[in-house]
Design a protein around this motif. Sequence first.
Motif, PDB file in Angstrom:
ATOM      1  N   GLN A  93      -8.114   3.422   5.806  1.00  0.00           N
ATOM      2  CA  GLN A  93      -9.102   4.493   5.443  1.00  0.00           C
ATOM      3  C   GLN A  93      -9.923   4.945   6.496  1.00  0.00           C
ATOM      4  OE1 GLN A  93      -7.214   5.593   2.349  1.00  0.00           O
ATOM      5  NE2 GLN A  93      -9.127   6.772   2.906  1.00  0.00           N
TER       6      GLN A  93
ATOM      7  N   GLN B 178      -6.429  -1.805   3.407  1.00  0.00           N
ATOM      8  CA  GLN B 178      -6.849  -0.519   2.746  1.00  0.00           C
ATOM      9  C   GLN B 178      -8.041   0.014   3.374  1.00  0.00           C
ATOM     10  OE1 GLN B 178      -8.333  -0.227  -0.874  1.00  0.00           O
ATOM     11  NE2 GLN B 178      -7.567   1.639  -1.246  1.00  0.00           N
TER      12      GLN B 178
ATOM     13  N   SER C 102      -4.098   8.442   9.294  1.00  0.00           N
ATOM     14  CA  SER C 102      -3.788   9.228   8.217  1.00  0.00           C
ATOM     15  C   SER C 102      -3.710  10.641   8.677  1.00  0.00           C
ATOM     16  CB  SER C 102      -4.974   8.796   7.132  1.00  0.00           C
ATOM     17  OG  SER C 102      -4.927   7.425   7.011  1.00  0.00           O
TER      18      SER C 102
ATOM     19  N   LEU D  21       0.496   5.767   0.704  1.00  0.00           N
ATOM     20  CA  LEU D  21      -0.589   6.972   1.203  1.00  0.00           C
ATOM     21  C   LEU D  21      -0.233   8.060   0.219  1.00  0.00           C
ATOM     22  CD1 LEU D  21      -2.368   8.012   3.297  1.00  0.00           C
ATOM     23  CD2 LEU D  21      -0.228   8.707   4.207  1.00  0.00           C
TER      24      LEU D  21
ATOM     25  N   LEU E 198       0.803  -0.925   0.014  1.00  0.00           N
ATOM     26  CA  LEU E 198      -0.015   0.102   0.150  1.00  0.00           C
ATOM     27  C   LEU E 198       1.047   1.378  -0.063  1.00  0.00           C
ATOM     28  CD1 LEU E 198      -2.460  -1.015   2.962  1.00  0.00           C
ATOM     29  CD2 LEU E 198      -3.224  -0.707   0.517  1.00  0.00           C
TER      30      LEU E 198
ATOM     31  N   TRP F 216      -5.362   5.705   0.947  1.00  0.00           N
ATOM     32  CA  TRP F 216      -4.476   4.676   1.003  1.00  0.00           C
ATOM     33  C   TRP F 216      -4.861   3.953  -0.557  1.00  0.00           C
ATOM     34  CZ3 TRP F 216      -0.452   3.711   3.912  1.00  0.00           C
ATOM     35  CH2 TRP F 216      -0.250   4.236   5.198  1.00  0.00           C
TER      36      TRP F 216
END
Length: 180
Positions: free
Chosen positions: A145, A141, A151, A121, A119, A128
């Motif tokens: 999220q 993911q 994040s 960002l 993954l 993601w």
Amino acid sequence: GTFTVRLLQTSTFQNTSFVDTEGLGLLEDIELGSLDKHTWTIRFCQPWVRPALPRSDWDTIANMIRIYLQKFNHLINDGAMQKDVPYPFVVQCIAGCEIFPNRTSRAFAYVGYNGQDFLSLNVGNATWLLSQDTKLSRYVQAILQNYTTFSELVEVLFNDTCVDDMEMLLHYGKAALERQ
């Protein structure tokens, strides 16, 4: 010139109760510090790194690392159990920021699983992106999220804090960088 700070993490999940984590911080190819894998404390590798930031900043960074690793290990183990991921497995993360001569910057974060890209960002919109399209990568993911605090933290750390701290590291580490 352009300079990059990278934080590298390798976590080997031996089973549900034992995770071996190693960490390394780099400015270009200069080792700034490493993570003591038993205590999760920072070991400074250059004499100029600790004085580059106030002690309270290092304390904050150290606390954030410990909280992050606890949550990271819990999140990964939960997902591994729910998705019947066989142990042992390795998760690698690299995150950091690049600062350009005009003082603009670019942050980045990538996650690998068992040596493969997994993954990444998109820091611009805190989403993601899949590097491989598997049930496991889609599951992780979705978890990330929905874990918006993480994040957002990454976005602030690597868009704002990283640039400010890097300017101090560049100032204190100027001689070491010139020797490269």
